[in-house]
Every structure is written in structure tokens, then in C-alpha cells.
Design an enzyme around this catalytic site. Structure first.
Site, PDB file in Angstrom:
ATOM      1  N   HIS A   1       9.029 -74.064  48.431  1.00 34.80           N
ATOM      2  CA  HIS A   1       9.427 -72.819  48.989  1.00 34.80           C
ATOM      3  C   HIS A   1       8.067 -71.866  49.216  1.00 34.80           C
ATOM      4  CE1 HIS A   1       8.178 -71.707  44.624  1.00 34.80           C
ATOM      5  NE2 HIS A   1       8.177 -70.342  45.298  1.00 34.80           N
TER       6      HIS A   1
ATOM      7  N   ASP B   1       6.895 -67.872  49.203  1.00 34.64           N
ATOM      8  CA  ASP B   1       7.307 -66.415  48.633  1.00 34.64           C
ATOM      9  C   ASP B   1       7.665 -65.485  49.699  1.00 34.64           C
ATOM     10  OD1 ASP B   1       6.656 -67.693  46.143  1.00 34.64           O
ATOM     11  OD2 ASP B   1       4.916 -66.787  45.729  1.00 34.64           O
TER      12      ASP B   1
ATOM     13  N   HIS C   1       4.967 -74.094  48.041  1.00 34.10           N
ATOM     14  CA  HIS C   1       4.338 -74.456  47.208  1.00 34.10           C
ATOM     15  C   HIS C   1       5.590 -74.830  46.161  1.00 34.10           C
ATOM     16  CE1 HIS C   1       4.848 -70.131  46.892  1.00 34.10           C
ATOM     17  NE2 HIS C   1       5.048 -70.261  45.707  1.00 34.10           N
TER      18      HIS C   1
ATOM     19  N   ARG D   1       6.185 -75.428  29.770  1.00 28.50           N
ATOM     20  CA  ARG D   1       5.173 -74.965  30.549  1.00 28.50           C
ATOM     21  C   ARG D   1       5.646 -73.212  30.841  1.00 28.50           C
ATOM     22  NH1 ARG D   1       4.605 -73.772  36.510  1.00 28.50           N
ATOM     23  NH2 ARG D   1       2.731 -73.319  36.859  1.00 28.50           N
TER      24      ARG D   1
END
Length: 383
Positions: A244, A246, A300, A310
């Protein structure tokens, strides 16, 4: 007794998959140990993750040197940022002035929320069509290509007379969560200040001066998102966050040392290796429109692993809702005509939450949507 659906192997019947998606529960305390994952979390072959990608060389900007007004430091920082943002929009900032204790505390407190029972976290459940609240994957919003993560998102207003973040935690989760609200309120204030300094850098690098974008984002109405990626026993099939761009203006990412961020550049996925004491910065669609397409909002994603959690915190800088997103005249000429229509951030937010799943074409699709609405509105006025 098996937990509903989350312990089941992927279903092979497509129609059953559709029905299952409506009943699917992403409970990380169960899912992280399962040898098989539901089919809704399995991505198509062409989008499956590369677990050993090459490393992306992103520039590191010493913000303290840039802000010192040293001409050589300013020239160097602007040149590095200009090159990176024209290509992929990613860079690191160090010597940013954000208190190390606050950074550490903000990241560690993710466990206080995400390690609770699912029923407790669901007190902050995000409502359909809204961008704030708790989301266990995107279950309920989408039926396929679901991300392997949990998130908690909330709004921040740069009006220093309000404590929107602290009030959110108390009002939604209760008085016991006030301390989390206090920490994330302070963190948002630090991120807002940092984002305005980065806007000085972006303005200088584009040749429109320090104040242009900094002034535009004064009084910003931004979003903080806490990301929690549990282990996945099939990390080669799933994604923590799908590909996607942002839709927001600027992202300041504070990631732990586990790693998982990947960026798509020149047809290849690259990893952005965590850098101690640095923030990862990337340009979003709204700033891409503000720069008239000169600076890129890059594709990204986040990958997961089978061993450890994570954690990351993303501050999404957004302009005040009344601000009209339009590029400075200095960036327009015969060789660089207007690429996107004027818009306000709330309209792009509505588009991405209610009408479109963010992808590399979000800004183009949104531009067509705005123009179609204007045409429809004009026709109705004529009639």
C-alpha cells in the site's frame, strides 16, 4: 475443545471461505501457534513475501545539523532528501531530539494493551467505516488478503489546550488506562513537533522555503497507530501489512529491532533495516499531491516471522480538516502542470475508509472520484 475457526486449516471451498470470513476471529493468542492458517490470510502467489530481500540504502539525515542553519549541512540534507523522495520517498532521521526514554516507553507499552484478552481489547473495537479504534486484522472489513496483525489507532489534535489522546484512553478503556493515554499524548506531541521540522526540510528541498509546509501543517489533526505483529507459523504465505501507499501526508515510523518493513523500488522488494535511535520517514499520498507529484508516495508492506512479535508505532501527519490540499505555485509551470484536483484530507480519508482499499493507485482513483462528484454536483445544480 478447539477454538472457533482459528484452529482450523484453510478451507478449500470458496463459498465456505466467504461464509467463514464473516465469522472469522483473529485472536493472536491462538493464531500465532497454529501450523495452518485460514485461507483469508494467504496472499496470492504474485504478492507472497520475499523473506530474504536485498537491503534498501536510504539516506540518514542528521536533523540537528540541518536545524543548526549551517549552510553546508542544509545543502547536504536537502540534496539527500530530494533524491530519495523523487525515487521512493523513504529516509531516516537521527539526532531528532525526541527523548529516548519516551521512545522506549511508548514501544514497551504496546504489550500492556495487545497482551490483554481479546474481549478486553475489543472494548476499543473500530467501527466499520471509521479509522480509529482496535482492529484484529481487517476481519469484518475485508474477506481476503487479510493482514497478520493487530492495531490500535487514535486521533491527535495539535491544539495544545486539548488532551485528545489521554481522553480517548480514559473514555474508551477506562481510568486504569490513563497512564497509557498520558504517554501516548506526550509521544504524539513529540511527533507533531518533529513532523513540522521535517516539513521545513521538505520545503527547503523542494525550493519553496522553510515555512511553506510547516505553516500548512500547524494545527494538524493526525493519527497514531500502534502495530502488533504476532508470530506466524507460515510467514511465507502471509503478510503483516499488504502492499500500500499511505494516504496521509507523512509517516514517522518507530520500529523495533525485529525488522519487517519492505519497500518496492524499480520492480524489486527491498528491506529497510531498523536503525538504532532513528525514525523511518516516508512521504504519503497527500504530500505527493502537495508536491504536485514531484515527491513519491511509495509502495511498501510488512512481513512477519515465525519466532517473535514485531512492534511498531506510526505517526501519520494529516493537515487540519479545513486546509485545502493544493501545491504551491512555485512547483507549477508548463512542464509541470497540475496533476491532482484540490481536496481536503477528510475527503481522502472518507474515500479510503468507505470506498477504496489503499493501493499504489489510491491517489489516481481518488482524483477521478473527486472529479466525478464535481461533475455530478454540477449537473444537479443545472437541473
Amino acid at each position: 475443545m478447539p477454538h472457533p475457526l482459528v484452529l482450523h486449516a484453510p478451507n478449500q471451498n470458496p463459498m465456505e471461505n466467504v461464509r467463514d470470513a464473516q465469522n472469522l476471529t483473529f485472536d493472536a493468542s491462538f493464531m500465532q501457534y497454529q501450523p495452518n492458517i485460514p485461507s483469508q490470510f494467504i496472499w496470492p502467489d504474485h504478492e507472497k513475501p520475499c523473506l530474504t530481500p536485498p537491503q534498501l540504502e536510504v539516506p540518514t539525515i542528521d536533523l540537528k545539523s540541518f536545524l543548526s542553519r549551517d549552510p553546508q549541512a542544509i545543502s547536504s540534507a536537502c540534496a539527500k532528501v530530494n533524491e530519495a523522495c523523487k525515487k521512493h520517498g523513504f529516509f531516516h532521521v537521527v539526532n531528532h531530539g525526541v527523548d529516548a526514554k519516551l521512545k522506549s516507553q511508548a514501544l514497551n507499552l504496546l504489550d500492556d494493551f495487545f497482551c490483554m484478552q481479546l474481549s478486553e481489547k475489543q472494548r476499543a473495537q473500530r467501527k466499520l467505516g471509521e479509522h480509529c479504534g482496535y482492529a484484529s486484522s481487517f476481519v469484518g472489513r475485508f474477506s481476503s488478503k487479510l493482514p497478520w496483525k493487530e492495531t490500535l489507532s487514535f486521533s491527535y489534535c495539535a491544539d495544545h489546550s486539548s488532551k485528545t489522546v489521554e481522553e480517548y484512553f480514559v473514555n474508551v478503556m477506562g481510568e486504569d488506562f490513563r497512564q497509557l493515554g498520558i504517554v501516548y499524548q506526550a509521544y504524539c506531541e513529540a511527533m507533531s513537533n518533529l513532523s513540522l521540522e521535517i516539513m521545513e526540510l521538505l520545503g527547503m528541498s523542494l525550493g519553496v522555503g522553510r515555512k511553506y509546509f510547516k505553516d500548512f501543517f500547524e494545527g494538524n489533526e493526525s493519527v497514531l497507530r500502534l502495530n502488533y505483529y504476532p508470530p506466524c507459523q507460515k510467514p511465507d504465505l502471509a503478510l503483516g501489512t499488504g502492499p500500500h501507499c499511505d494516504p496521509t501526508s507523512l509517516t514517522i515510523l518507530h520500529q523495533d529491532q525485529v525488522g519487517g518493513l519492505q519497500v518496492f523500488v524499480d520492480g524489486t522488494w527491498y528491506s529497510v533495516t531498523p536503525k538504532e535511535d532513528a525514525f523511518v520517514i516516508n512521504v504519503g499520498d497527500t504530500f505527493m499531491a502537495l508536491s504536485n507529484g514531484i515527491y513519491k508516495s511509495c509502495l511498501h508492506r510488512a512481513v512477519v516471522n515465525s519466532k517473535q512479535v514485531r512492534k511498531s508505532i506510526a505517526f501519520f501527519l494529516c493537515p487540519n480538516g479545513d486546509k485545502v490540499v493544493t501545491p504551491p505555485k512555485d512547483l507549477l509551470n508548463n512542464e509541470n502542470p497540475r496533476l491532482y484536483p484540490d481536496f481536503t484530507w477528510p475527503s481522502l480519508l472518507e474515500f479510503t475508509q468507505r470506498h477504496y482499499r489503499a493501493d499504489p493507485r489510491t491517489l489516481d482513483a481518488f482524483s477521478r472520484w473527486v472529479q466525478e462528484k464535481e461533475i455530478t454536483s454540477g449537473q444537479q445544480n443545472i437541473n
